[in-house]
Design a protein around this motif. Structure first.
Motif, mmCIF file in Angstrom:
data_model
loop_
_atom_site.group_PDB
_atom_site.id
_atom_site.type_symbol
_atom_site.label_atom_id
_atom_site.label_comp_id
_atom_site.label_asym_id
_atom_site.label_seq_id
_atom_site.Cartn_x
_atom_site.Cartn_y
_atom_site.Cartn_z
ATOM 1 N N TRP A 41 -2.476 12.044 14.523
ATOM 2 C CA TRP A 41 -2.870 11.001 13.571
ATOM 3 C C TRP A 41 -3.494 9.823 14.307
ATOM 4 O O TRP A 41 -2.889 9.217 15.184
ATOM 5 C CB TRP A 41 -1.649 10.517 12.791
ATOM 6 N N ARG A 42 -4.704 9.490 13.911
ATOM 7 C CA ARG A 42 -5.388 8.383 14.559
ATOM 8 C C ARG A 42 -4.763 7.023 14.209
ATOM 9 O O ARG A 42 -4.980 6.036 14.891
ATOM 10 C CB ARG A 42 -6.871 8.385 14.155
ATOM 11 N N GLU A 43 -3.995 7.003 13.114
ATOM 12 C CA GLU A 43 -3.332 5.756 12.749
ATOM 13 C C GLU A 43 -2.355 5.300 13.845
ATOM 14 O O GLU A 43 -2.219 4.102 14.109
ATOM 15 C CB GLU A 43 -2.594 5.905 11.419
ATOM 16 N N PHE A 44 -1.669 6.287 14.462
ATOM 17 C CA PHE A 44 -0.758 5.923 15.563
ATOM 18 C C PHE A 44 -1.534 5.382 16.766
ATOM 19 O O PHE A 44 -1.079 4.473 17.453
ATOM 20 C CB PHE A 44 0.087 7.133 15.982
ATOM 21 N N LEU A 45 -2.728 5.962 17.029
ATOM 22 C CA LEU A 45 -3.545 5.447 18.125
ATOM 23 C C LEU A 45 -4.005 4.027 17.822
ATOM 24 O O LEU A 45 -3.968 3.141 18.685
ATOM 25 C CB LEU A 45 -4.750 6.361 18.332
ATOM 26 N N SER A 46 -4.414 3.767 16.604
ATOM 27 C CA SER A 46 -4.849 2.419 16.235
ATOM 28 C C SER A 46 -3.684 1.430 16.323
ATOM 29 O O SER A 46 -3.849 0.293 16.792
ATOM 30 C CB SER A 46 -5.429 2.433 14.814
ATOM 31 N N ALA A 47 -2.508 1.864 15.844
ATOM 32 C CA ALA A 47 -1.346 0.966 15.906
ATOM 33 C C ALA A 47 -0.947 0.687 17.352
ATOM 34 O O ALA A 47 -0.601 -0.451 17.717
ATOM 35 C CB ALA A 47 -0.164 1.568 15.147
ATOM 36 N N GLY A 48 -1.004 1.711 18.222
ATOM 37 C CA GLY A 48 -0.664 1.505 19.631
ATOM 38 C C GLY A 48 -1.611 0.523 20.300
ATOM 39 O O GLY A 48 -1.187 -0.344 21.081
ATOM 40 N N MET A 49 -2.917 0.640 19.990
ATOM 41 C CA MET A 49 -3.880 -0.294 20.559
ATOM 42 C C MET A 49 -3.676 -1.698 19.980
ATOM 43 O O MET A 49 -3.811 -2.703 20.686
ATOM 44 C CB MET A 49 -5.298 0.193 20.280
#
Length: 399
Positions: free
Chosen positions: A14-22
């Motif tokens: 899920w790209r949402e987790f990548l966005s949240a991590g950044m």
């Protein structure tokens, strides 16, 4: 949250987790970058070693850059917090008549210094001052630089200097001391005649084999043609033993306790000023201050204890600087005891026991605001002191 999101993203895709991590990681990295710096800032603190109660404590902070700074550090304003705790002191609670922890005896507990941007090798000096309203021991510093970020995520503390100590001496008054009487040996027998060394010159006599050469009076020897040696009056060092009641239950309030310490300090200062040895005791440990500053340093740290607090324990080395244990060998002319209006008879009786022949015992009873008086008791003299200014009058009556 940054680590959790970046670890979950490869597992779920899920790209949402990548966005949240950044989103979490970028402010955190920026906050850590903002908290850097200050490594080349050198700070020193200066203050007087001792002052008198009521005077100003003058604190000077000097900050300088000694080496080349990295890019970006020149625009930073470093805020240095100086914490001014009074460690090891206790205050008197007038309501309960007991001793309670005292965080500070001044109106301030910390000072803030704002260091402006400095060029390489430049320095800045900032001064602060406040009134030492009470007798105590101030421990100032160390200087601590606190650097954070606008988000409040990172706070970096860096200690920049050593801590310093300022002793606030009690106010004292000058008073005369009673004469020590006839000279006596430690066994109590009178001492007469002349001696080859001393303080008071008496006469001259002819040189005898074995006399020390340093005792020859050369001008008289040149006039008479015969070596002449100085003779002095015999003398011995007459000591004064002192004790103060530190039990808060023996005093009606803080004013009476502070007056007792001021009287105690004045008597000891008078003894040391005329080079009369001073012996400090609580009945179990016995110490001997070496000088007037050492004695006042000791008095600055006197605090009310429990009735049994400190009994049988020797004070810390910092409590009586440049002092040594007393092992006897000197005659004791006077024993001064300073206590409050409610001091127990057990404490007075404990300190009035003295088997030394010829020792005169004087008990100073502190009763704040009362008129001074002197009376004779079966074991010695009882003097009532109601104000520090009355002490010279009381001592004049005792003499």
């Amino acid at each position: 949250m940054t680590l959790v999101c970046l670890m979950v993203w490869p597992l779920t895709g899920w790209r949402e987790f990548l966005s949240a991590g950044m989103a979490f990681g970028i402010p955190l990295a920026y906050a850590m970058l903002m908290a850097r710096g200050g490594g080349r800032l050198h700070v020193t603190l200066e203050a007087p070693d001792a002052i008198v109660q009521g005077d100003e404590v003058r604190l000077r902070l000097t900050a300088s850059y000694g080496a080349r700074r990295r890019f970006g550090c020149g625009k930073r304003r470093f805020v240095i917090r100086l914490v001014v705790p009074i460690a090891g002191t206790r205050s008197f609670d007038d309501a309960t008549g007991t001793s309670v922890p005292q965080p500070s005896s001044t109106s301030r507990t910390e000072e803030w210094f704002e260091i402006p941007p400095l060029a390489d090798g430049a320095s800045v000096t900032l001064d602060r001052s406040w009134t030492a309203s009470s007798r105590t021991i101030l421990r100032i510093g160390p200087a601590c630089m606190r650097v954070g970020d606008p988000f409040g995520l990172v706070l970096r503390r860096r200690y920049m200097s050593d801590a310093i100590t300022v002793r606030v001496w009690p106010r004292t008054v000058w008073c005369l001391l009673p004469a020590s009487g006839s000279l006596r040996s430690p066994e109590g027998s009178p001492v007469n005649g002349t001696v080859d060394d001393g303080l008071d010159f008496l006469s001259l006599r002819e040189y005898r084999p074995g006399d020390p050469v340093r005792g020859i009076h050369w001008p008289s020897s040149a006039k008479t043609g015969v070596p002449m040696v100085r003779q002095y009056e015999p003398w011995m060092r007459i000591a004064t033993v002192m004790a103060v009641d530190a039990d808060p239950n023996g005093y009606s309030g803080s004013d009476e306790f502070e007056l007792a310490v001021a009287v105690y300090a004045s008597l000891g200062e008078a003894c040391l000023s005329v080079r009369r040895p001073l012996i400090v005791t609580d009945g179990t440990w016995t110490l001997r201050p070496a000088s007037v500053p050492a004695w006042l340093d000791h008095c600055s740290g006197i605090a009310p204890n429990g009735s049994d607090a400190g009994r049988g324990e020797r004070p810390e080395a910092s409590a009586l600087p440049t002092s040594t244990m007393w092992s006897g060998g000197e005659g004791v002319a006077y024993r001064f005891m300073v206590s409050g209006s409610a001091t127990s008879p057990e404490w007075t009786g404990h300190h009035t026991r003295d088997e030394t022949s010829g020792t005169r015992q004087v008990s100073f009873r502190i009763r704040f605001g009362e008129r001074p008086s002197v009376r004779t008791a079966a074991w010695g003299t009882v003097a009532v002191v109601g104000a520090l200014a009355d002490l010279p009058k009381v001592m004049g009556a005792i003499i």
